[in-house]
Motif scaffolding. Sequence first.
Motif, PDB file in Angstrom:
ATOM      1  N   MET A 110      -2.778   1.692   0.286  1.00  0.00           N
ATOM      2  CA  MET A 110      -1.547   2.052   0.996  1.00  0.00           C
ATOM      3  C   MET A 110      -0.736   3.084   0.219  1.00  0.00           C
ATOM      4  O   MET A 110      -0.156   4.005   0.807  1.00  0.00           O
ATOM      5  N   VAL A 111      -0.735   2.958  -1.104  1.00  0.00           N
ATOM      6  CA  VAL A 111      -0.021   3.933  -1.941  1.00  0.00           C
ATOM      7  C   VAL A 111      -0.687   5.303  -1.819  1.00  0.00           C
ATOM      8  O   VAL A 111      -0.011   6.328  -1.653  1.00  0.00           O
ATOM      9  N   TRP A 121      -2.550   6.363   0.660  1.00  0.00           N
ATOM     10  CA  TRP A 121      -2.286   6.837   2.022  1.00  0.00           C
ATOM     11  C   TRP A 121      -0.873   7.411   2.130  1.00  0.00           C
ATOM     12  O   TRP A 121      -0.676   8.502   2.687  1.00  0.00           O
ATOM     13  N   ALA A 122       0.115   6.710   1.592  1.00  0.00           N
ATOM     14  CA  ALA A 122       1.500   7.191   1.645  1.00  0.00           C
ATOM     15  C   ALA A 122       1.655   8.492   0.858  1.00  0.00           C
ATOM     16  O   ALA A 122       2.366   9.413   1.293  1.00  0.00           O
ATOM     17  N   GLY A 131       0.647  11.534   2.724  1.00  0.00           N
ATOM     18  CA  GLY A 131       1.492  11.880   3.870  1.00  0.00           C
ATOM     19  C   GLY A 131       2.058  13.285   3.813  1.00  0.00           C
ATOM     20  O   GLY A 131       1.900  14.060   4.772  1.00  0.00           O
ATOM     21  N   PHE A 150       2.516  14.482   7.453  1.00  0.00           N
ATOM     22  CA  PHE A 150       2.860  13.262   8.203  1.00  0.00           C
ATOM     23  C   PHE A 150       2.386  13.368   9.651  1.00  0.00           C
ATOM     24  O   PHE A 150       3.079  12.984  10.585  1.00  0.00           O
ATOM     25  N   TRP A 201      -2.840  11.372  10.370  1.00  0.00           N
ATOM     26  CA  TRP A 201      -2.522  10.632   9.142  1.00  0.00           C
ATOM     27  C   TRP A 201      -2.026   9.232   9.496  1.00  0.00           C
ATOM     28  O   TRP A 201      -2.447   8.243   8.905  1.00  0.00           O
ATOM     29  N   GLN A 202      -1.135   9.130  10.484  1.00  0.00           N
ATOM     30  CA  GLN A 202      -0.608   7.829  10.907  1.00  0.00           C
ATOM     31  C   GLN A 202      -1.678   7.000  11.589  1.00  0.00           C
ATOM     32  O   GLN A 202      -1.795   5.788  11.361  1.00  0.00           O
TER      33      GLN A 202
END
Length: 143
Positions: free
Chosen positions: A31-32, A34-35, A38, A43, A47-48
């Motif tokens: 998750m880190v 992936w964030a 962004g 974004f 990506w989402q």
Amino acid sequence: MHRNSRFARFASAVAHLAGRPVTFAVAAGLMVVWAALGPLAGFSEVWQLTVNTGTTIVTFLMVFVIQNTQNRDSMAVQIKLDELIRATRSAHNALLDLEELSEEELIAFRQRYMELAERARVEAIRGGDGDADVEIILPEPAR
């Protein structure tokens, strides 16, 4: 005696691995990452959608894996409790399959045991042992 199906063995292994701290750390790390990606991806919707799709698939599949494991664990605990009831001389074998009763029948049993507990507390306050002269009268099961 250990003749679990392939799925049962798979479900147990996955549930065991899913509950480990290292698995949480890997998921949190993903998750880190992936964030952090962004801003590089602007974004974007892709990506989402990547994380939404991935987490949805993993969650959907884990529901079945964990439910399978939980069902077997619950059944094993129930069997162990049934054996304790069966093997205890003063226990009532009528309680062996309570999980098969309707909610109304379970409420009737629960109410009776709550009354017994209250009587036992009153008796204990009076100086008795709390269980003296307490006869268990089971409610009649609905047919």
